[in-house]
Design an enzyme around this catalytic site. Structure first.
Site, PDB file in Angstrom:
ATOM      1  N   ARG A  71       0.847  18.977  33.277  1.00 56.64           N
ATOM      2  CA  ARG A  71       1.041  17.531  33.668  1.00 56.64           C
ATOM      3  C   ARG A  71       2.485  17.074  33.639  1.00 56.64           C
ATOM      4  O   ARG A  71       2.853  16.250  34.253  1.00 56.64           O
ATOM      5  CB  ARG A  71       0.299  16.709  32.682  1.00 56.64           C
ATOM      6  CG  ARG A  71      -1.174  16.724  32.951  1.00 56.64           C
ATOM      7  CD  ARG A  71      -2.080  16.165  32.115  1.00 56.64           C
ATOM      8  NE  ARG A  71      -2.448  16.860  31.131  1.00 56.64           N
ATOM      9  CZ  ARG A  71      -2.600  16.654  29.560  1.00 56.64           C
ATOM     10  NH1 ARG A  71      -2.365  15.276  29.334  1.00 56.64           N
ATOM     11  NH2 ARG A  71      -2.842  17.641  29.009  1.00 56.64           N
ATOM     12  N   GLU A 108      -2.936  19.857  19.867  1.00 53.72           N
ATOM     13  CA  GLU A 108      -3.956  19.044  19.108  1.00 53.72           C
ATOM     14  C   GLU A 108      -5.272  19.684  19.173  1.00 53.72           C
ATOM     15  O   GLU A 108      -6.306  19.644  18.355  1.00 53.72           O
ATOM     16  CB  GLU A 108      -4.041  17.734  20.083  1.00 53.72           C
ATOM     17  CG  GLU A 108      -4.817  16.719  19.301  1.00 53.72           C
ATOM     18  CD  GLU A 108      -5.060  15.411  20.208  1.00 53.72           C
ATOM     19  OE1 GLU A 108      -4.595  15.209  20.938  1.00 53.72           O
ATOM     20  OE2 GLU A 108      -5.911  14.330  19.316  1.00 53.72           O
TER      21      GLU A 108
HETATM   22  O1  LIG Z   1       2.465  17.055  21.485  1.00 53.84           O
HETATM   23  P1  LIG Z   1       1.635  18.171  21.808  1.00 53.84           P
HETATM   24  O2  LIG Z   1       0.450  18.452  20.802  1.00 53.84           O
HETATM   25  O3  LIG Z   1       1.901  19.591  22.032  1.00 53.84           O
HETATM   26  O4  LIG Z   1       0.677  17.968  23.004  1.00 53.84           O
HETATM   27  C1  LIG Z   1       1.199  17.199  24.187  1.00 53.84           C
HETATM   28  C2  LIG Z   1       0.784  18.088  25.418  1.00 53.84           C
HETATM   29  O5  LIG Z   1      -0.241  18.505  25.606  1.00 53.84           O
HETATM   30  C3  LIG Z   1      -0.719  18.625  27.066  1.00 53.84           C
HETATM   31  O6  LIG Z   1      -0.545  19.763  27.815  1.00 53.84           O
HETATM   32  P2  LIG Z   1      -1.576  20.921  27.777  1.00 53.84           P
HETATM   33  O7  LIG Z   1      -1.110  21.874  26.841  1.00 53.84           O
HETATM   34  O8  LIG Z   1      -2.740  20.238  27.458  1.00 53.84           O
HETATM   35  O9  LIG Z   1      -1.595  21.394  29.115  1.00 53.84           O
HETATM   36  P3  LIG Z   1      -1.865  20.592  30.618  1.00 53.84           P
HETATM   37  O10 LIG Z   1      -0.520  19.845  30.887  1.00 53.84           O
HETATM   38  O11 LIG Z   1      -1.845  21.791  31.394  1.00 53.84           O
HETATM   39  O12 LIG Z   1      -3.119  19.920  30.499  1.00 53.84           O
HETATM   40  C4  LIG Z   1       0.530  17.385  27.337  1.00 53.84           C
HETATM   41  O13 LIG Z   1       0.559  17.472  28.836  1.00 53.84           O
HETATM   42  C5  LIG Z   1       1.432  17.680  26.833  1.00 53.84           C
HETATM   43  O14 LIG Z   1       2.384  18.756  27.325  1.00 53.84           O
HETATM   44  N1  LIG Z   2      -5.319  13.328  23.384  1.00 53.04           N
HETATM   45  C1  LIG Z   2      -4.570  13.742  24.434  1.00 53.04           C
HETATM   46  N2  LIG Z   2      -4.731  13.339  25.567  1.00 53.04           N
HETATM   47  C2  LIG Z   2      -4.111  13.860  26.563  1.00 53.04           C
HETATM   48  N3  LIG Z   2      -3.045  14.954  26.394  1.00 53.04           N
HETATM   49  C3  LIG Z   2      -2.993  15.334  25.175  1.00 53.04           C
HETATM   50  N4  LIG Z   2      -2.224  16.413  24.953  1.00 53.04           N
HETATM   51  C4  LIG Z   2      -2.118  16.447  23.656  1.00 53.04           C
HETATM   52  N5  LIG Z   2      -3.202  15.622  23.194  1.00 53.04           N
HETATM   53  C5  LIG Z   2      -3.561  14.897  24.265  1.00 53.04           C
END
Ligand SMILES: O=P(O)(O)OC[C@H]1O[C@H](OP(=O)(O)OP(=O)(O)O)[C@H](O)[C@@H]1O
Ligand SMILES: Nc1ncnc2[nH]cnc12
Length: 183
Positions: A71, A108
């Site tokens: 994302r 998370e």
């Molecule tokens: O602060 P944090 O606990 O590290 O969480 C934040 C991250 O989690 C999500 O990515 P995710 O790893 O879910 O990957 P995605 O973007 O591929 O959905 C979001 O896009 C951030 O990069």
């Molecule tokens: N709750 C949440 N929703 C979307 N993106 C996330 N990345 C980490 N935690 C998330």
């Protein structure tokens, strides 16, 4: 920390959808797809994030924008174009074809590894890191480590949304933070 105007925060609030128990039980997932589908809102968000890469007079003060898969890419690439600088992808393992550095981290809902090409940055590059969500801060902290190991100078982190009930802010230490919307 820099925050966006209240009206932008309210706009974001209205265009982010809560999805309960995704991707696993107990997590309320912040779904940004309605926001991305709204051209005016997406444009405002990109401009507000790009402001983190300018000084008070509007001058661009970064050399690269770094975004995290997946994302983060959606926001970071248009921010790089808005600033007129290059975009550097930080990716999940096994996706980058050239020589990489890796950092492991927790998030998370699990554990992950991020990688960046060893030649992505030039020594001394000023780097703005862009992502959609700051939650535990694991992703941002791992990216900051990759930037520093790659010779970059961290200018700041700018995110669409901070989940303030999680310790993301503490995880990034003194890295300057811009947040458009706090949950
Ligand atoms: O602060 P944090 O606990 O590290 O969480 C934040 C991250 O989690 C999500 O990515 P995710 O790893 O879910 O990957 P995605 O973007 O591929 O959905 C979001 O896009 C951030 O990069
Ligand atoms: N709750 C949440 N929703 C979307 N993106 C996330 N990345 C980490 N935690 C998330």
């Amino acid at each position: 920390m820099t925050t966006a105007p209240a009206d932008l925060s309210a706009l974001i609030d209205g265009l982010v959808r809560d999805v309960e128990d995704f991707p696993k039980a107990g997590v309320t997932f912040k779904d940004i797809t309605p926001l991305l589908d709204d051209h005016a809102a997406f444009t405002q968000v990109v401009q507000a994030l790009a402001a983190a890469g300018r000084d008070a007079s509007g001058q661009v003060v970064v050399d690269k924008v770094v975004g995290m898969e997946a994302r983060g890419f959606i926001l970071a690439a248009p921010v790089a174009l808005a600033l007129g600088v290059g975009f550097v992808p930080v990716r999940k393992p096994g996706k980058l074809p050239w020589e990489t550095r890796s950092v492991d981290y927790d998030l998370e809902y699990g554990q992950e590894t991020l990688q960046m090409h060893t030649d992505a940055l030039t020594e001394g590059d000023r780097v703005l890191v862009i992502d959609d969500v700051l939650a535990t801060g694991g992703t941002a902290a791992a990216t900051a480590t990759l930037v520093q190991q790659g010779g970059g100078v961290l200018h700041g982190l700018a995110v669409l949304m901070e989940l303030s009930f999680l310790p993301g802010r503490a995880a990034i230490g003194d890295l300057p933070l811009t947040v458009l919307h706090v949950v």
